[in-house]
Design an enzyme around this catalytic site. Structure first.
Site, mmCIF file in Angstrom:
data_model
loop_
_atom_site.group_PDB
_atom_site.id
_atom_site.type_symbol
_atom_site.label_atom_id
_atom_site.label_comp_id
_atom_site.label_asym_id
_atom_site.label_seq_id
_atom_site.Cartn_x
_atom_site.Cartn_y
_atom_site.Cartn_z
ATOM 1 N N ARG A 52 0.716 -1.375 -0.079
ATOM 2 C CA ARG A 52 0.141 0.056 -0.032
ATOM 3 C C ARG A 52 0.924 1.174 0.026
ATOM 4 O O ARG A 52 0.300 2.381 -0.399
ATOM 5 C CB ARG A 52 -0.980 -0.041 1.136
ATOM 6 C CG ARG A 52 -1.834 1.306 1.377
ATOM 7 C CD ARG A 52 -3.196 1.081 2.026
ATOM 8 N NE ARG A 52 -3.126 0.159 3.120
ATOM 9 C CZ ARG A 52 -2.606 0.425 4.279
ATOM 10 N NH1 ARG A 52 -2.187 1.476 4.352
ATOM 11 N NH2 ARG A 52 -2.784 -0.321 5.140
ATOM 12 N N TYR A 104 -13.451 19.661 -14.708
ATOM 13 C CA TYR A 104 -14.012 18.123 -14.746
ATOM 14 C C TYR A 104 -15.186 18.175 -13.585
ATOM 15 O O TYR A 104 -15.050 18.506 -12.423
ATOM 16 C CB TYR A 104 -13.130 17.213 -14.621
ATOM 17 C CG TYR A 104 -13.467 15.805 -14.371
ATOM 18 C CD1 TYR A 104 -14.143 15.366 -15.350
ATOM 19 C CD2 TYR A 104 -13.430 15.268 -13.250
ATOM 20 C CE1 TYR A 104 -14.773 13.976 -15.337
ATOM 21 C CE2 TYR A 104 -13.867 14.032 -13.080
ATOM 22 C CZ TYR A 104 -14.703 13.332 -14.172
ATOM 23 O OH TYR A 104 -15.164 12.164 -13.931
ATOM 24 N N ASP A 177 -4.573 20.436 -13.575
ATOM 25 C CA ASP A 177 -5.193 19.084 -14.319
ATOM 26 C C ASP A 177 -4.728 19.352 -15.970
ATOM 27 O O ASP A 177 -5.471 20.048 -16.466
ATOM 28 C CB ASP A 177 -6.481 19.006 -14.107
ATOM 29 C CG ASP A 177 -7.226 17.753 -14.790
ATOM 30 O OD1 ASP A 177 -6.469 17.142 -15.488
ATOM 31 O OD2 ASP A 177 -8.403 17.372 -14.225
ATOM 32 N N LYS A 202 -6.828 8.345 -19.323
ATOM 33 C CA LYS A 202 -7.387 8.938 -20.744
ATOM 34 C C LYS A 202 -6.009 8.745 -21.677
ATOM 35 O O LYS A 202 -5.688 7.617 -21.999
ATOM 36 C CB LYS A 202 -7.656 10.403 -20.592
ATOM 37 C CG LYS A 202 -8.591 10.624 -19.277
ATOM 38 C CD LYS A 202 -9.963 9.962 -19.599
ATOM 39 C CE LYS A 202 -10.773 10.309 -18.387
ATOM 40 N NZ LYS A 202 -12.122 9.475 -18.339
HETATM 41 C C1 LIG Z 1 -9.694 16.351 -16.993
HETATM 42 C C2 LIG Z 1 -10.204 15.301 -16.109
HETATM 43 N N1 LIG Z 1 -9.785 14.991 -14.789
HETATM 44 C C3 LIG Z 1 -9.760 14.162 -13.980
HETATM 45 C C4 LIG Z 1 -10.656 12.950 -14.426
HETATM 46 C C5 LIG Z 1 -11.036 11.882 -13.397
HETATM 47 O O1 LIG Z 1 -10.373 10.938 -13.851
HETATM 48 P P1 LIG Z 1 -10.729 9.328 -13.476
HETATM 49 O O2 LIG Z 1 -12.067 8.896 -14.229
HETATM 50 O O3 LIG Z 1 -9.889 8.359 -13.655
HETATM 51 O O4 LIG Z 1 -11.012 9.279 -11.960
HETATM 52 C C6 LIG Z 1 -11.301 13.007 -15.658
HETATM 53 C C7 LIG Z 1 -12.253 11.948 -16.159
HETATM 54 O O5 LIG Z 1 -13.060 12.031 -17.104
HETATM 55 C C8 LIG Z 1 -11.228 14.088 -16.587
HETATM 56 O O6 LIG Z 1 -11.542 14.330 -17.899
#
Ligand SMILES: Cc1ncc(COP(=O)(O)O)c(C=O)c1O
Length: 383
Positions: A52, A104, A177, A202
């Site tokens: 972990r 997001y 992000d 992604k």
């Molecule tokens: C820009 C962005 N940030 C964060 C996330 C969250 O990622 P996860 O779905 O792997 O938790 C996403 C998911 O669609 C995203 O498009």
């Protein structure tokens, strides 16, 4: 050849060129052990005790990400959300945080609900407006500025360097992000950011077959150590097989992102002045919000994500999505296959997505096939 002089696409293709010293294998083994042997004198000289806290399955993917983002270190997480929320959980109740109004949606919901109830003072602002950021920063009180660029689902662009300059002068750290830009197009640490976050689900993985997240830090400082402790204690860690798959996906990152960006630009230009389309949102279009910043901040393309607003409102948008064949009606982004979705239906109340908006994730299929399929879907929706 001197490894430090290699270009990033060579680094990614060979995943830093590591080999398994024991077997001479050029792809790594998958370590699955949950625990590690103690030395007879009660020490853990291997540096590992329990999976972990750490796992050799993470090492290569983390090293590749740190290198591609020009950071000091990286950490894998079980999902993008696990990575993003670890950044906020490393703050203390009462800390002031600035986040974008356009971001997001799932993280926005978490910030509005969980993070606020836990005591973070979260304020949402128009992060594309440096004047709004300057006005909202509270020197000595604001601990973190969260940026997403280009931002879901309108693909608005935030000037990282200008935001960092303001935030740092107020004593706040900046996390970006960068899921949509990927290190191929933008490296936020080069613009002064303290942390970079990716939903590795992604583009980094690129094959729609796992969930993963990653954080990269500019410095191996106390804030980073807190984040690593949170990962070890909350246990939002990636599985060994998923870490291996992610590393495999990253080998083709540059090819995929360049192909998707070139195709997205073609799709955006094709539909930008289309009789059945109200507007196209894409940072690569000269008329787009933030195009000038994007030209400076993104190199080699503007990414694979765009949105189109269908003429005829919500019903026309949903009907268009109903009639596609090659595009797949699904959420998520950054895979080989192109995806389409009616974004307001996904995000629900509070979404910045207008009801006529379709979010498109452009994959690596032949771009003419993608354009023809969307053309016929728009025509059938308006028939
Ligand atoms: C820009 C962005 N940030 C964060 C996330 C969250 O990622 P996860 O779905 O792997 O938790 C996403 C998911 O669609 C995203 O498009």
């Amino acid at each position: 050849m001197d490894d430090t002089r290699l270009r990033p696409d060579s680094i990614a293709a060979q995943a830093l060129g590591w080999i398994d010293e024991q077997t001479r294998a050029i792809t790594p083994p998958i370590h699955v052990s949950s625990t590690y042997l103690r030395d007879p004198d009660n020490q853990y000289r291997s540096g590992r005790g329990y999976a972990r806290a750490d796992n050799p399955a993470f090492d290569q993917a983390e090293a590749v990400m740190a290198r591609l983002e020009r950071g000091a270190a990286a950490a894998l997480f079980a999902s993008g959300m696990a990575a993003a929320t670890a950044v906020f959980q490393a703050l203390a109740p009462g800390d002031h945080v600035l986040a974008p109004k356009v971001m997001y949606w799932s993280l926005r919901n978490w910030l509005m609900n969980f993070a606020r109830s836990w005591g973070l003072d979260v304020e949402f602002i128009d992060m594309t407006d440096t004047g709004a950021l300057a006005a909202a920063l509270r020197p000595g009180r604001t601990r973190l500025v969260w940026i997403e660029t280009p931002a879901n689902p309108l693909w608005t662009v935030t000037d990282i360097a200008a935001s960092v300059d303001l935030a740092h002068r107020a004593g706040a750290r900046v996390a970006v992000d960068s899921t949509v830009a990927t290190p191929v197009l933008t490296r936020p640490i080069e613009h002064g950011a303290d942390l970079v976050m990716h939903a590795a689900t992604k583009y980094l993985n690129g094959h729609s077959d796992l969930l993963a997240g990653v954080l990269v830090t500019r410095a191996d400082d106390d804030a980073w150590k807190r984040i690593k402790t949170i990962r070890a204690q909350l246990g939002g860690i990636l599985g060994s097989f998923e870490s291996w798959l992610l590393l495999r996906g990253m080998r083709t990152l540059y090819l995929r992102v360049h192909a998707a960006s070139a195709s997205a630009q073609r799709v955006a230009e094709h539909f930008a002045r289309h009789a059945l389309v109200e507007a196209v949102l894409y940072p690569g279009l000269p008329e787009a919000q933030g195009h000038a910043v994007a030209k400076r901040q993104m190199q080699g393309g503007f990414g694979g994500m765009l949105s189109i607003r269908a003429k005829g409102g919500e019903a026309a948008a949903i009907a268009t999505a109903a009639h596609v064949g090659l595009w797949k009606r699904a959420t998520s982004l950054g895979g080989c296959e192109s995806l389409i979705e009616h974004r307001a239906s996904v995000e629900g109340v509070g979404t910045p997505a207008p009801p006529d908006l379709l979010r498109l994730s452009v994959g690596i299929e032949n771009v003419d096939d993608l354009i023809e399929d969307l053309e016929q879907a728009l025509r059938r929706a308006h028939a």
